[in-house]
Design a protein around this motif. Structure first.
Motif, PDB file in Angstrom:
ATOM      1  N   UNK A  63      -5.483 -19.397 -46.225  1.00 35.67           N
ATOM      2  CA  UNK A  63      -6.395 -18.291 -46.447  1.00 35.67           C
ATOM      3  C   UNK A  63      -7.771 -18.541 -45.853  1.00 35.67           C
ATOM      4  N   UNK A  64      -8.252 -19.768 -45.965  1.00 42.22           N
ATOM      5  CA  UNK A  64      -9.549 -20.108 -45.382  1.00 42.22           C
ATOM      6  C   UNK A  64      -9.528 -19.974 -43.864  1.00 42.22           C
ATOM      7  N   UNK A  65      -8.428 -20.428 -43.254  1.00 38.00           N
ATOM      8  CA  UNK A  65      -8.293 -20.265 -41.798  1.00 38.00           C
ATOM      9  C   UNK A  65      -8.266 -18.777 -41.444  1.00 38.00           C
ATOM     10  N   UNK A  66      -7.496 -18.003 -42.207  1.00 44.24           N
ATOM     11  CA  UNK A  66      -7.382 -16.564 -41.923  1.00 44.24           C
ATOM     12  C   UNK A  66      -8.727 -15.863 -42.054  1.00 44.24           C
ATOM     13  N   UNK A  67      -9.599 -16.387 -42.920  1.00 43.94           N
ATOM     14  CA  UNK A  67     -10.914 -15.774 -43.127  1.00 43.94           C
ATOM     15  C   UNK A  67     -11.981 -16.323 -42.181  1.00 43.94           C
ATOM     16  N   UNK A  68     -11.548 -17.167 -41.230  1.00 44.48           N
ATOM     17  CA  UNK A  68     -12.474 -17.596 -40.191  1.00 44.48           C
ATOM     18  C   UNK A  68     -13.129 -18.941 -40.383  1.00 44.48           C
ATOM     19  N   UNK A  69     -12.747 -19.700 -41.411  1.00 44.75           N
ATOM     20  CA  UNK A  69     -13.311 -21.041 -41.588  1.00 44.75           C
ATOM     21  C   UNK A  69     -12.649 -21.974 -40.575  1.00 44.75           C
ATOM     22  N   UNK A  70     -13.469 -22.688 -39.849  1.00 48.90           N
ATOM     23  CA  UNK A  70     -12.969 -23.527 -38.762  1.00 48.90           C
ATOM     24  C   UNK A  70     -13.264 -25.001 -39.010  1.00 48.90           C
ATOM     25  N   UNK A  73      -9.893 -16.483 -55.032  1.00 43.56           N
ATOM     26  CA  UNK A  73      -8.824 -17.354 -54.561  1.00 43.56           C
ATOM     27  C   UNK A  73      -7.541 -16.565 -54.297  1.00 43.56           C
ATOM     28  N   UNK A  74      -7.236 -15.612 -55.168  1.00 39.12           N
ATOM     29  CA  UNK A  74      -6.046 -14.781 -54.935  1.00 39.12           C
ATOM     30  C   UNK A  74      -6.180 -14.015 -53.626  1.00 39.12           C
ATOM     31  N   UNK A  75      -7.383 -13.518 -53.364  1.00 43.32           N
ATOM     32  CA  UNK A  75      -7.623 -12.785 -52.121  1.00 43.32           C
ATOM     33  C   UNK A  75      -7.449 -13.694 -50.905  1.00 43.32           C
ATOM     34  N   UNK A  76      -7.991 -14.902 -51.012  1.00 44.19           N
ATOM     35  CA  UNK A  76      -7.875 -15.844 -49.901  1.00 44.19           C
ATOM     36  C   UNK A  76      -6.417 -16.212 -49.637  1.00 44.19           C
ATOM     37  N   UNK A  77      -5.688 -16.500 -50.710  1.00 45.18           N
ATOM     38  CA  UNK A  77      -4.276 -16.873 -50.553  1.00 45.18           C
ATOM     39  C   UNK A  77      -3.496 -15.723 -49.912  1.00 45.18           C
ATOM     40  N   UNK A  78      -3.735 -14.508 -50.374  1.00 48.06           N
ATOM     41  CA  UNK A  78      -3.022 -13.345 -49.828  1.00 48.06           C
ATOM     42  C   UNK A  78      -3.335 -13.147 -48.347  1.00 48.06           C
ATOM     43  N   UNK A  79      -4.577 -13.390 -47.959  1.00 42.90           N
ATOM     44  CA  UNK A  79      -4.955 -13.164 -46.562  1.00 42.90           C
ATOM     45  C   UNK A  79      -4.346 -14.197 -45.621  1.00 42.90           C
ATOM     46  N   UNK A  80      -3.886 -15.337 -46.174  1.00 43.58           N
ATOM     47  CA  UNK A  80      -3.337 -16.382 -45.299  1.00 43.58           C
ATOM     48  C   UNK A  80      -1.831 -16.474 -45.308  1.00 43.58           C
TER      49      UNK A  80
END
Length: 604
Positions: free
Chosen positions: A58-65, A150-157
């Motif tokens: 999810x962090x990768x999907x949200x642009x964390x590099x 966290x649920x949002x992040x997990x879903x986005x990844x």
């Protein structure tokens, strides 16, 4: 003083590898405890790995590099550990912000660390960050844990493949930067300490290898600890890392108040804990107040004396200077173990037999009491710059009143002016954006701590003060305030004490009161409840505090003694900006806020 290493320096990988390795080795092992709707639930190694992996996606999907710095502003809770290891899995750097930080402090850290995203616990934190976000063009993402972040992040990844995450993880090396932890700012603006994966791995593995036997209540049981120190502080962060790497079941508790902490100690039942002296003092004073309320204070005080003498005899035996407790003392100790000591252990969950203490000095007699009561506390010393512990008392030869010997693989040196210097694989790489401060602090790999201390003949370190805190009276007398303050604080009615006197004719002090202890003191003497302004003028209370000051003065010369003091109506707090998160006094801030009270101490 040098102590040989017990583990090799890390050669490959990063902190997150332990999560995946442990899940592969023993997937059903209970790795953590998580409190859900008031009940503790087990989290296995496999479950934790899966949660870390899903969040990393999810962090990768949200642009964390890779190498991005992501701030976390939160109390101690399960989600912080989950976020730490998810960020480390993708090579990002979690940067802690104390949950009590002001908007100005938050602004400084977010700007100085070049933060690209921030995770906060609740709406108040979000509003604090939001008030400065327009001045932070680099920060483009803000997530709130209590708004299902966290649920949002997990879903986005969910669409990210596992291999992408593992490619990031395999790119992390021991010399990769793991985090930036900002100092508490007791003497100026906070500085960001850059700590590597190797710093944490070497520190954690050395502690686990050397002290692992004391993590257990008895041989062969499951080791577990309840973390209630702030993870935003290096001590709490080190506990988190060491527990995960050392396969110690880890629970989280966000509050240091007795009303919140004691029920969770009873429910989680840790086998050992790590804390600051304040926690052990509060537990002791609460037990004594309870005994006094039940009319048993004389037997309790006798039990304390027996415990201290019993532990002191054991200390002498371990150093070969005496045979240990005699028959009469052993009988007394056995009697009080049933009447007093077992009840104290039960109040802490019943299984704790060992603990570690750091953050500030613990009074020798208190350490001896706990040891005699069946809970050995291994006192240590360290800084953010040393990735927490730099010294600690060894399990088999604890010298109470000292902070022990260097941890394995490190050295302690006392400079000509008494300053403590540290060396080893746990020493930080420098301050972020502060080359001048780095050069002043790191000298050929040695960390100049700013603390003053002494090594005894066996290599045990005693802290005697801090260079920047030495007071010099107008008569030229140099005084270290710490030991005086600690002695005054031994009185159960005293919450805090700050000694003043720099460029003044003599030493004086401001004292704050422990509210619970004062309420008990009033009840026991049949006095009515009083407001703060009445309390500070009560003659009997002033006499009690004067006893504490007189006792402290017996340890120093007349020129160093506290000549006068003033009782304050309220305690110093983090919210006022007068304490650090590890409860250290911010001296300049206190003297500025209470300038009138300090001046009054020197009026004729």
């Amino acid at each position: 003083m040098y102590v040989p290493p017990v583990v090799p320096a890390p050669q490959a990988g990063g902190l997150a590898d332990a999560v995946f390795d442990h899940a592969a080795d023993d997937p059903d092992r209970v790795a953590l405890g998580r409190k859900v709707d008031g009940e503790w639930q087990d989290v296995t190694a496999a479950e934790f790995r899966d949660q870390v992996l899903a969040l990393a996606k999810g962090l990768i999907a949200q642009g964390v590099r890779f190498s991005d710095r992501v701030a976390i502003m939160c109390r101690t809770r399960y989600e912080w550990t989950l976020l730490d290891f998810a960020l480390w899995t993708i090579g990002a750097q979690p940067v802690p912000i104390y949950p009590t930080s002001s908007a100005e402090q938050v602004m400084w850290i977010l700007h100085d660390a070049d933060i690209s995203a921030c995770i906060v616990e609740h709406e108040d934190h979000a509003m604090t960050v939001g008030s400065v976000i327009d001045r932070l063009p680099r920060m483009t993402r803000l997530w709130q844990l209590d708004a299902d972040a966290l649920d949002m992040l997990v879903a986005s990844g969910e669409h990210i493949e596992d291999e992408i995450v593992h490619r990031h993880r395999r790119a992390v090396t021991p010399d990769s930067q793991a985090t930036v932890i900002y100092t508490s700012g007791t003497t100026g603006r906070p500085k960001g300490c850059m700590l590597t994966h190797a710093n944490f791995m070497y520190e954690a593995d050395s502690i686990v290898a050397r002290w692992e036997p004391v993590f257990h209540s008895k041989p062969g049981d499951e080791a577990s600890t309840l973390l209630f120190l702030p993870i935003s502080h290096v001590f709490g962060r080190m506990v988190e890392v060491a527990a995960i790497r050392g396969r110690v079941k880890l629970g989280h508790q966000p509050s240091l108040t007795a009303s919140a902490l004691l029920p969770d100690l009873a429910a989680f039942r840790p086998t050992f804990i790590l804390a600051v002296p304040y926690i052990f003092e509060k537990i002791f004073h609460a037990a004594r107040r309870k005994a006094e309320g039940e009319g048993r204070v004389k037997p309790f005080d006798k039990a304390v004396d027996v415990a201290v003498r019993y532990a002191e005899a054991g200390e002498h035996r371990s150093f070969g200077t005496a045979p240990g407790p005699g028959p009469a003392l052993r009988v007394q100790h056995q009697l009080f173990d049933k009447l007093v000591y077992a009840k104290m252990r039960d109040a802490m969950g019943g299984r704790i037999r060992h603990a570690m203490s750091g953050g500030s000095a613990m009074e020798r007699r208190l350490g001896l009491f706990y040891a005699g009561a069946g809970i050995t506390i291994y006192e240590g010393y360290g800084l953010t710059e040393s990735t927490a512990a730099a010294t600690a008392n060894p399990p088999e030869r604890t010298r109470y009143g000292t902070v022990g010997q260097p941890i394995p693989g490190s050295s302690v040196h006392i400079a000509e002016d008494g300053e403590i210097w540290l060396y080893g694989g746990h020493i930080f790489s420098g301050y972020l954006n502060e080359p001048k401060a780095t050069a002043e602090t790191l000298r050929d790999g040695w960390l100049a701590t700013g603390d003053i201390g002494a090594l005894d003949e066996d290599g045990y370190l005693t802290i005697t003060g801090r260079k920047k805190e030495i007071l010099v009276t107008s008569g030229g007398k140099s005084v270290s305030p710490g030991p005086l303050e600690e002695r005054v604080r031994l009185h159960p009615l005293v919450a805090q004490c700050i000694v003043v006197g720099n460029n003044r004719p003599y030493i004086a002090a401001l004292v704050t009161l422990d509210n619970d202890a004062v309420a008990h003191w009033l009840r026991m003497r049949g006095k009515p409840e009083m407001g703060p302004s009445e309390l500070v003028r009560d003659r009997d209370l002033e006499t009690e505090i004067r006893r504490a000051v007189v006792a402290a003065n017996t340890t120093v010369s007349q020129a160093e003694s506290i000549r006068t003091f003033r009782i304050l109506a309220t305690q110093f707090s983090e919210e006022q900006g007068l304490l650090t998160p590890s409860l250290k006094l911010k001296r300049k801030a206190i003297e500025n806020v209470y300038a009138d009270e300090v001046d009054a101490l020197y009026r004729a």
